[in-house]
Design a protein around this motif. Structure first.
Motif, PDB file in Angstrom:
ATOM      1  N   TYR A 284      36.431  38.289  44.556  1.00 52.25           N
ATOM      2  CA  TYR A 284      36.366  37.110  43.689  1.00 52.25           C
ATOM      3  C   TYR A 284      36.440  37.500  42.209  1.00 52.25           C
ATOM      4  N   GLN A 285      35.720  38.544  41.829  1.00 53.99           N
ATOM      5  CA  GLN A 285      35.735  38.987  40.434  1.00 53.99           C
ATOM      6  C   GLN A 285      37.122  39.464  40.017  1.00 53.99           C
ATOM      7  N   HIS A 286      37.835  40.104  40.950  1.00 47.89           N
ATOM      8  CA  HIS A 286      39.204  40.532  40.657  1.00 47.89           C
ATOM      9  C   HIS A 286      40.096  39.321  40.413  1.00 47.89           C
ATOM     10  N   MET A 287      39.975  38.303  41.277  1.00 47.35           N
ATOM     11  CA  MET A 287      40.811  37.118  41.119  1.00 47.35           C
ATOM     12  C   MET A 287      40.501  36.391  39.819  1.00 47.35           C
ATOM     13  N   GLU A 288      39.233  36.355  39.406  1.00 41.62           N
ATOM     14  CA  GLU A 288      38.869  35.707  38.165  1.00 41.62           C
ATOM     15  C   GLU A 288      39.349  36.521  36.960  1.00 41.62           C
ATOM     16  N   ARG A 289      39.230  37.841  37.045  1.00 46.17           N
ATOM     17  CA  ARG A 289      39.609  38.709  35.930  1.00 46.17           C
ATOM     18  C   ARG A 289      41.120  38.727  35.728  1.00 46.17           C
ATOM     19  N   LYS A 290      41.846  38.791  36.832  1.00 44.61           N
ATOM     20  CA  LYS A 290      43.311  38.882  36.767  1.00 44.61           C
ATOM     21  C   LYS A 290      43.986  37.513  36.708  1.00 44.61           C
ATOM     22  N   LYS A 291      43.203  36.445  36.953  1.00 41.70           N
ATOM     23  CA  LYS A 291      43.777  35.103  37.039  1.00 41.70           C
ATOM     24  C   LYS A 291      44.938  35.082  38.031  1.00 41.70           C
ATOM     25  N   SER A 292      44.678  35.663  39.213  1.00 45.39           N
ATOM     26  CA  SER A 292      45.738  35.863  40.200  1.00 45.39           C
ATOM     27  C   SER A 292      45.805  34.769  41.253  1.00 45.39           C
ATOM     28  N   CYS A 293      44.999  33.712  41.113  1.00 38.68           N
ATOM     29  CA  CYS A 293      45.057  32.628  42.091  1.00 38.68           C
ATOM     30  C   CYS A 293      46.318  31.790  41.884  1.00 38.68           C
ATOM     31  N   VAL A 294      46.699  31.074  42.922  1.00 42.52           N
ATOM     32  CA  VAL A 294      47.908  30.255  42.889  1.00 42.52           C
ATOM     33  C   VAL A 294      47.526  28.793  43.088  1.00 42.52           C
ATOM     34  N   ALA A 295      48.488  27.920  42.816  1.00 44.01           N
ATOM     35  CA  ALA A 295      48.217  26.482  42.906  1.00 44.01           C
ATOM     36  C   ALA A 295      48.417  25.938  44.306  1.00 44.01           C
ATOM     37  N   SER A 296      49.195  26.609  45.144  1.00 41.90           N
ATOM     38  CA  SER A 296      49.479  26.100  46.487  1.00 41.90           C
ATOM     39  C   SER A 296      49.774  27.260  47.424  1.00 41.90           C
ATOM     40  N   VAL A 297      49.786  26.948  48.707  1.00 45.46           N
ATOM     41  CA  VAL A 297      50.118  27.947  49.723  1.00 45.46           C
ATOM     42  C   VAL A 297      51.560  28.398  49.566  1.00 45.46           C
ATOM     43  N   GLU A 298      52.446  27.461  49.238  1.00 40.53           N
ATOM     44  CA  GLU A 298      53.854  27.806  49.076  1.00 40.53           C
ATOM     45  C   GLU A 298      54.052  28.822  47.950  1.00 40.53           C
ATOM     46  N   GLU A 299      53.325  28.636  46.850  1.00 44.10           N
ATOM     47  CA  GLU A 299      53.429  29.595  45.744  1.00 44.10           C
ATOM     48  C   GLU A 299      52.893  30.958  46.160  1.00 44.10           C
ATOM     49  N   GLY A 300      51.809  30.973  46.954  1.00 42.81           N
ATOM     50  CA  GLY A 300      51.271  32.244  47.439  1.00 42.81           C
ATOM     51  C   GLY A 300      52.250  32.967  48.331  1.00 42.81           C
ATOM     52  N   ASN A 301      52.922  32.223  49.227  1.00 47.58           N
ATOM     53  CA  ASN A 301      53.938  32.844  50.092  1.00 47.58           C
ATOM     54  C   ASN A 301      55.103  33.379  49.272  1.00 47.58           C
ATOM     55  N   ARG A 302      55.500  32.626  48.243  1.00 52.80           N
ATOM     56  CA  ARG A 302      56.627  33.062  47.405  1.00 52.80           C
ATOM     57  C   ARG A 302      56.288  34.343  46.654  1.00 52.80           C
ATOM     58  N   ARG A 303      55.096  34.411  46.073  1.00 52.14           N
ATOM     59  CA  ARG A 303      54.703  35.602  45.335  1.00 52.14           C
ATOM     60  C   ARG A 303      54.581  36.812  46.271  1.00 52.14           C
ATOM     61  N   THR A 304      54.135  36.571  47.485  1.00 50.52           N
ATOM     62  CA  THR A 304      54.026  37.672  48.453  1.00 50.52           C
ATOM     63  C   THR A 304      55.399  38.212  48.810  1.00 50.52           C
ATOM     64  N   GLN A 305      56.372  37.314  48.983  1.00 54.05           N
ATOM     65  CA  GLN A 305      57.723  37.764  49.309  1.00 54.05           C
ATOM     66  C   GLN A 305      58.344  38.539  48.150  1.00 54.05           C
ATOM     67  N   GLU A 306      57.974  38.205  46.942  1.00 54.46           N
ATOM     68  CA  GLU A 306      58.521  38.922  45.794  1.00 54.46           C
ATOM     69  C   GLU A 306      57.997  40.344  45.712  1.00 54.46           C
ATOM     70  N   GLY A 307      56.867  40.622  46.365  1.00 53.76           N
ATOM     71  CA  GLY A 307      56.356  41.985  46.421  1.00 53.76           C
ATOM     72  C   GLY A 307      55.179  42.228  45.513  1.00 53.76           C
ATOM     73  N   ASN A 308      54.408  43.272  45.842  1.00 50.26           N
ATOM     74  CA  ASN A 308      53.255  43.715  45.055  1.00 50.26           C
ATOM     75  C   ASN A 308      52.205  42.618  44.890  1.00 50.26           C
ATOM     76  N   TYR A 309      52.048  41.801  45.911  1.00 50.71           N
ATOM     77  CA  TYR A 309      51.053  40.737  45.890  1.00 50.71           C
ATOM     78  C   TYR A 309      50.585  40.470  47.312  1.00 50.71           C
TER      79      TYR A 309
END
Length: 461
Positions: A284-309
């Motif tokens: 949780y602290q990593h996600m807050e520090r890096k601001k790495s959360c996404v707005a939707s599941v679709e965005e999370g899947n897209r970022r994962t496909q792009e790599g390094n996530y």
């Protein structure tokens, strides 16, 4: 009198309205998320739409479906007001919320939640390029199951023992136990079948027909067995299945190379936010520090496909992403098991019936059918599913052939010895049984076993 007649007319009118009224029409809110709710032209389709139709059919009600206005599932703002689908249900803007809504204690206080229609947990997905194949020092044993290896070992021991017995019994292998040196010892018998198993061969070879029958059957057994082994081993080497280099959340939290996050404000985000577990708190602290959360599941899947996530989410949604996008793989660890439920306003009279309908759909297998329908994978490897370890029952015919060959060889060796004993009995004018027993005692006695040594000592003397 006029007042009485007017009252009667009003009652009749009300009764006519009640009698002609159809089933209730419920307003249902949902959210776009594949495969729960998707757009097909101007219509909606998906797992939740089919589930809603089945429940309406059982409870006899009609419904209208609309998408949630703010595009959120249901969380509270700073002032404690509900947002998303939970907010619409709590404010009376919708009677039901049918979506992948996680059953939580906080939501249960604001609305009524049905029994879960789907169980899931929290995991994470990675790009297949970030995965690594697991190496194992005993991977060469994987083409066969444990039971198969045990069967092969037993077949090896029994065959070696049978060749040793046949070479002792058959007069063609050992014509005169008093003078001949017996080369087929127990050690050589096992060495001989080992050479056959590796397709190399090891001499001397059996001379008698009984020994050759057993050798031929063992060669057939070895050739077919090796063919099955190399075929399954090659299929495993060519399998496209890979394992995630990070199999659990502890390994994910310890590294800083790959960024990771989840849907901001969702139930998964709140789980890590409220957890007292040190590993989950670090995530949780990593996600807050890096601001790495996404707005939707679709965005999370897209970022994962792009790599390094690495996208953290609920397993049901992650499994769909893996089924749709073949370059993604899911972690083996699942935590915080939870369920998806239908939400309704507090005190909603039909909630009990909705819960019963969900249980009936589960017991009839309808929920399992819907999940297999909407979670169908398009990422099967070439040639079908990934190979599994070969089980003994698939080659029981081969083991049966070996058993018949061993039995036939032993029987032929005994018949050969009996034939020789019969001829000697006629010459010596003795009973056939006594001669046969004498032959067996010579072949398996200490004198016969050391015949070669005794003969060499006599020649020296």
């Amino acid at each position: 009198m006029k007042a009485f007649i007017g009252s009667v007319v009003c009652v009749v009118a009300l009764l006519s309205v009640v009698c002609t009224a159809g089933p209730p029409v419920l307003s249902v809110t949902t959210i776009l998320q594949e495969p729960y709710t998707m757009t097909q032209g101007s219509e909606l389709e998906g797992y939740c739409i089919d589930l809603l139709a089945e429940i309406a059919k059982r409870l006899d009600f009609k419904y209208t479906v609309h998408l949630v206005k703010d595009g959120k599932y249901g969380q509270q703002d700073e002032s404690g007001n509900w947002l998303g689908m939970i907010g619409e249900v709590a404010r009376g803007e919708a009677e039901l919320a049918v979506a992948s809504l996680t059953l939580t204690a906080t939501r249960e206080q604001g609305v009524e939640m049905s029994t879960p229609f789907m169980q899931t947990g929290i995991g994470f997905i990675l790009s297949r390029d970030l995965g690594s194949e697991e190496s194992h020092s005993l991977s060469f044993l994987f083409p066969f199951s444990t039971e198969m290896w045990v069967g092969i070992l037993l077949a090896f021991l029994v065959t070696g023992l049978c060749i040793y017995l046949v070479s002792r019994i058959s007069p063609c292998e050992w014509a005169d136990p008093e003078t001949d040196k017996h080369s087929f010892t127990l050690l050589h018998s096992f060495w001989y079948i080992t050479g056959a198993l590796t397709l190399q061969g090891a001499g001397p070879h059996p001379k008698g027909l009984s020994g050759r029958v057993i050798s031929a059957v063992w060669w057939v057994f070895a050739v077919v067995l090796l063919a099955c082994y190399f075929s399954n081993f090659n299929a495993m080497l060519r399998s496209d299945s890979k394992h995630v280099s990070m199999n659990n959340f502890e390994e994910l939290a310890k590294q800083d190379v790959i960024d990771y996050g989840t849907v901001e404000g969702g139930s998964t985000f709140n789980f890590f936010k409220n957890s007292k577990n040190p590993t989950y708190r670090r995530i949780y602290q990593h996600m807050e520090r890096k601001k790495s959360c996404v707005a939707s599941v679709e965005e999370g899947n897209r970022r994962t496909q792009e790599g390094n996530y690495a996208f953290i989410g609920e397993a049901a949604s992650l499994d769909l992403a893996v089924a749709r996008y073949c370059n993604l793989i899911r972690s083996s660890e699942l935590i915080a098991m939870r369920g998806y439920s239908i939400a309704a306003p507090l005190g909603f009279p039909m909630m009990k019936n909705i819960t019963v309908a969900i249980l009936q759909l589960s017991e009839s297998g309808e929920l399992a059918f819907l999940q297999s329908k909407w979670w169908a994978s398009s990422c099967l490897p070439e040639g079908g599913q990934a190979p599994h370890a070969l089980q003994p029952h698939l080659l029981r015919g081969l083991f049966l052939l070996l058993a018949l060959g061993l039995g036939l060889g032993l029987l032929m060796a005994i018949l050969e010895l009996a034939s020789k004993a019969r001829s000697q009995a006629k010459d010596q004018k003795k009973s056939c049984c006594s001669v046969l027993l004498a032959e067996l005692s010579q072949r398996f006695g200490s004198r016969g076993a050391n015949a070669g040594t005794e003969t060499s000592e006599k020649s020296k003397a």
